[in-house]
Design a protein around this motif. Structure first.
Motif, PDB file in Angstrom:
ATOM      1  N   ASP A   1      -1.858  -4.762   4.528  1.00  0.00           N
ATOM      2  CA  ASP A   1      -2.462  -3.480   4.866  1.00  0.00           C
ATOM      3  C   ASP A   1      -2.793  -3.397   6.510  1.00  0.00           C
ATOM      4  N   ASP A   2      -3.276  -4.790   7.080  1.00  0.00           N
ATOM      5  CA  ASP A   2      -3.887  -4.694   8.325  1.00  0.00           C
ATOM      6  C   ASP A   2      -2.594  -4.918   9.465  1.00  0.00           C
TER       7      ASP A   2
ATOM      8  N   ASP B   1      -1.316   3.080  14.320  1.00  0.00           N
ATOM      9  CA  ASP B   1      -0.139   2.784  15.011  1.00  0.00           C
ATOM     10  C   ASP B   1       0.503   1.224  14.740  1.00  0.00           C
ATOM     11  N   LEU B   2       0.219   1.186  13.427  1.00  0.00           N
ATOM     12  CA  LEU B   2       0.917  -0.147  13.051  1.00  0.00           C
ATOM     13  C   LEU B   2       2.332  -0.009  12.675  1.00  0.00           C
ATOM     14  N   PRO B   3       3.302  -0.954  12.953  1.00  0.00           N
ATOM     15  CA  PRO B   3       4.756  -0.733  12.722  1.00  0.00           C
ATOM     16  C   PRO B   3       4.998  -0.513  11.086  1.00  0.00           C
TER      17      PRO B   3
ATOM     18  N   ARG C   1      -1.957   3.647   2.616  1.00  0.00           N
ATOM     19  CA  ARG C   1      -2.582   4.029   3.901  1.00  0.00           C
ATOM     20  C   ARG C   1      -2.860   2.656   4.753  1.00  0.00           C
ATOM     21  N   PRO C   2      -2.332   2.693   5.853  1.00  0.00           N
ATOM     22  CA  PRO C   2      -2.540   1.489   6.773  1.00  0.00           C
ATOM     23  C   PRO C   2      -3.740   1.628   7.400  1.00  0.00           C
ATOM     24  N   ALA C   3      -4.321   0.421   7.682  1.00  0.00           N
ATOM     25  CA  ALA C   3      -5.628   0.187   8.442  1.00  0.00           C
ATOM     26  C   ALA C   3      -5.473   0.871   9.763  1.00  0.00           C
ATOM     27  N   SER C   4      -4.457   1.073  10.338  1.00  0.00           N
ATOM     28  CA  SER C   4      -4.265   1.841  11.803  1.00  0.00           C
ATOM     29  C   SER C   4      -3.075   2.624  11.767  1.00  0.00           C
TER      30      SER C   4
ATOM     31  N   ALA D   1       6.952  -0.705   7.602  1.00  0.00           N
ATOM     32  CA  ALA D   1       7.834  -1.721   6.786  1.00  0.00           C
ATOM     33  C   ALA D   1       8.249  -1.068   5.456  1.00  0.00           C
ATOM     34  N   LEU D   2       9.394  -1.627   5.023  1.00  0.00           N
ATOM     35  CA  LEU D   2       9.961  -0.912   4.036  1.00  0.00           C
ATOM     36  C   LEU D   2      10.568  -1.906   2.807  1.00  0.00           C
ATOM     37  N   TYR D   3      10.143  -1.943   1.722  1.00  0.00           N
ATOM     38  CA  TYR D   3      10.490  -3.051   0.645  1.00  0.00           C
ATOM     39  C   TYR D   3      11.570  -2.687  -0.419  1.00  0.00           C
ATOM     40  N   VAL D   4      12.245  -3.381  -0.706  1.00  0.00           N
ATOM     41  CA  VAL D   4      13.471  -2.880  -1.692  1.00  0.00           C
ATOM     42  C   VAL D   4      13.420  -4.153  -2.844  1.00  0.00           C
ATOM     43  N   HIS D   5      13.299  -3.534  -4.021  1.00  0.00           N
ATOM     44  CA  HIS D   5      13.127  -4.357  -5.153  1.00  0.00           C
ATOM     45  C   HIS D   5      14.510  -4.838  -5.811  1.00  0.00           C
ATOM     46  N   GLY D   6      14.469  -5.788  -6.963  1.00  0.00           N
ATOM     47  CA  GLY D   6      15.536  -6.303  -7.383  1.00  0.00           C
ATOM     48  C   GLY D   6      16.205  -5.691  -8.756  1.00  0.00           C
ATOM     49  N   LEU D   7      17.106  -5.989  -9.434  1.00  0.00           N
ATOM     50  CA  LEU D   7      17.768  -5.411 -10.566  1.00  0.00           C
ATOM     51  C   LEU D   7      16.517  -5.413 -11.579  1.00  0.00           C
ATOM     52  N   GLY D   8      16.456  -4.173 -12.167  1.00  0.00           N
ATOM     53  CA  GLY D   8      15.630  -3.966 -13.239  1.00  0.00           C
ATOM     54  C   GLY D   8      14.008  -3.799 -12.621  1.00  0.00           C
ATOM     55  N   GLY D   9      13.934  -3.864 -11.460  1.00  0.00           N
ATOM     56  CA  GLY D   9      12.551  -3.814 -10.962  1.00  0.00           C
ATOM     57  C   GLY D   9      12.271  -2.549 -10.413  1.00  0.00           C
ATOM     58  N   SER D  10      11.112  -2.164  -9.573  1.00  0.00           N
ATOM     59  CA  SER D  10      10.655  -0.801  -8.827  1.00  0.00           C
ATOM     60  C   SER D  10       9.839  -1.424  -8.038  1.00  0.00           C
ATOM     61  N   SER D  11       9.371  -0.271  -7.065  1.00  0.00           N
ATOM     62  CA  SER D  11       8.527  -0.430  -6.277  1.00  0.00           C
ATOM     63  C   SER D  11       7.338  -0.998  -6.524  1.00  0.00           C
ATOM     64  N   GLN D  12       6.894  -1.134  -7.702  1.00  0.00           N
ATOM     65  CA  GLN D  12       5.655  -1.719  -8.226  1.00  0.00           C
ATOM     66  C   GLN D  12       5.636  -3.204  -8.002  1.00  0.00           C
ATOM     67  N   ASN D  13       6.677  -3.666  -7.778  1.00  0.00           N
ATOM     68  CA  ASN D  13       6.758  -5.287  -7.677  1.00  0.00           C
ATOM     69  C   ASN D  13       6.340  -5.650  -6.297  1.00  0.00           C
ATOM     70  N   TRP D  14       6.167  -4.757  -5.352  1.00  0.00           N
ATOM     71  CA  TRP D  14       5.779  -5.114  -3.969  1.00  0.00           C
ATOM     72  C   TRP D  14       4.367  -4.737  -3.988  1.00  0.00           C
ATOM     73  N   SER D  15       3.602  -4.283  -4.803  1.00  0.00           N
ATOM     74  CA  SER D  15       2.143  -3.487  -4.638  1.00  0.00           C
ATOM     75  C   SER D  15       1.269  -4.472  -4.171  1.00  0.00           C
ATOM     76  N   VAL D  16       1.318  -5.641  -4.769  1.00  0.00           N
ATOM     77  CA  VAL D  16       0.327  -6.820  -4.457  1.00  0.00           C
ATOM     78  C   VAL D  16       0.474  -7.327  -2.889  1.00  0.00           C
ATOM     79  N   LEU D  17       1.784  -7.518  -2.328  1.00  0.00           N
ATOM     80  CA  LEU D  17       2.116  -8.038  -1.072  1.00  0.00           C
ATOM     81  C   LEU D  17       1.881  -7.056  -0.118  1.00  0.00           C
ATOM     82  N   MET D  18       2.137  -5.638  -0.608  1.00  0.00           N
ATOM     83  CA  MET D  18       1.845  -4.464   0.260  1.00  0.00           C
ATOM     84  C   MET D  18       0.384  -4.477   0.726  1.00  0.00           C
ATOM     85  N   ALA D  19      -0.499  -4.546  -0.195  1.00  0.00           N
ATOM     86  CA  ALA D  19      -1.955  -4.651  -0.069  1.00  0.00           C
ATOM     87  C   ALA D  19      -2.376  -5.768   0.790  1.00  0.00           C
ATOM     88  N   GLU D  20      -1.741  -6.869   0.847  1.00  0.00           N
ATOM     89  CA  GLU D  20      -2.062  -8.244   1.495  1.00  0.00           C
ATOM     90  C   GLU D  20      -1.780  -7.827   2.863  1.00  0.00           C
TER      91      GLU D  20
END
Length: 337
Positions: free
Chosen positions: A75-76, A50-52, A45-48, A54-73
């Motif tokens: 948020d604003d 009206d924020l633009p 859930r974004p802070a606002s 973003a879409l994140y794509v993981h690597g071989l053997g990875g998953s969307s979880q690889n981006w969880s920490v950066l996504m939280a960073e």
């Protein structure tokens, strides 16, 4: 309008994911059914509103979880979604069994077209870096900026540690590897992967390690796990051999979006020496060099990568500063050490 409300996907099946898949604090998972492919989407859930996007794509053997920490960073500044490529994470295999770079790129494009979120700030790591490069080259209308973390772009002399990954794409090798390693525990497998992917595996917390073990144990039960790995590895190898307009370096030159390149000095899978070539290939690029990082800088140094992305936003249309054609090389000595 959220993707679950979008009329462009109303004919497709959109439903909550199974409870067995880990969902971090502030995250939600859903599955989006599209023609020929079903994708698991992790979002925050974004802070606002009206924020633009973003879409994140993981690597071989990875998953969307690889981006969880950066996504939280982030948020604003952006409204984040990360997808599981077909056959990975919680996404089932594609109907046509196509695990090539082009096949994965087609899945990303199909999703963005269906939900109407583009243009997005597009992120890719390793295999996901090759996929998103192809997306940005083929569909510039879908991409605001491109952030590549150790992208799997062709190297004439691959890293020695990457050789087993390339061999995995050889028919029969995945089955042989499965037999040879059938006695390995999930802990041993995860430990090996983290030793390969992290510049300093000791940075992995015990909680993160256990989460990775549980996720691997779940995915090893999937009948298509090794097939998806082997076919995607073969897709990387095949993409490395393509020349002409379909070659990944040629496509990198066609990318119009402002691009942030992130390379780790301790990366055992993508050569750090490729950073300079990438900075030359992408016409509007900025280079973040992290000497202590390995292959997954967004997991090792998420705060540093987030800061670099914020600077990318400031350099682009957000601030009205025209930096087209510039290459900025930012080296962070001993980041996080």
């Amino acid at each position: 309008m959220s993707s679950t409300e979008s009329p462009s996907v109303s004919a497709a099946s959109v439903f909550p994911r199974a409870a067995s898949v880990r969902v971090g604090e502030g995250e939600r998972l859903r599955s989006v059914g599209l023609p020929g492919v079903t994708l698991s989407i992790r979002s925050r859930r974004p802070a606002s509103q009206d924020l633009p996007p973003a879409l994140y794509v993981h690597g071989l053997g990875g998953s969307s979880q690889n981006w969880s920490v950066l996504m939280a960073e982030l948020d604003d500044v952006v409204h984040s979604e990360a997808l599981d490529l077909p056959g990975f994470g919680d996404s089932p295999p594609p109907d046509d069994g196509n695990y090539s770079i082009t096949g994965h790129a087609r899945a990303v494009i199909r999703y963005l077209d269906a939900v109407g979120r583009g243009p997005v700030h597009l992120f890719g790591n390793s295999l996901g870096g090759a996929v998103t490069t192809r997306v940005a080259a083929a569909r510039p209308d879908l991409v605001r900026t491109l952030t590549l973390v150790s992208p799997a772009l062709p190297e004439l002399r691959i890293q020695r540690a990457a050789a087993p990954t390339a061999l995995l794409g050889v028919p029969g090798v995945a089955a042989l590897f499965t037999r040879l390693t059938k006695e390995w525990t999930a802990e041993q497998r995860v430990g090996g992967v983290m030793a390969l992917c992290y510049g300093d595996p000791s940075r992995v917390t015990s909680e993160a390690f256990q989460d990775a073990v549980e996720e691997l144990e779940r995915r090893l039960q999937l009948p298509y796990f090794w097939d998806a790995m082997a076919r995607s590895a073969r897709g990387i190898v095949n993409a490395y051999t393509l020349g002409g307009q379909h070659g990944l370096w040629r496509q990198a030159e066609r990318v119009l979006a402002p691009t942030l390149l992130v390379y780790g000095g301790r990366d055992q899978l993508v050569g750090f020496r490729m950073a300079a070539r990438a900075a030359r290939a992408f016409r509007d690029s900025r280079l973040l060099s992290l000497p202590d990082a390995g292959h997954v800088a967004m997991m090792e140094y998420p705060e540093v990568v987030a800061t670099a992305f914020r600077e990318l936003l400031a350099d682009t249309g957000e601030s009205g500063t025209d930096t087209e054609g510039d290459v900025t090389d930012v080296t962070v000595p001993g980041a996080g050490s």
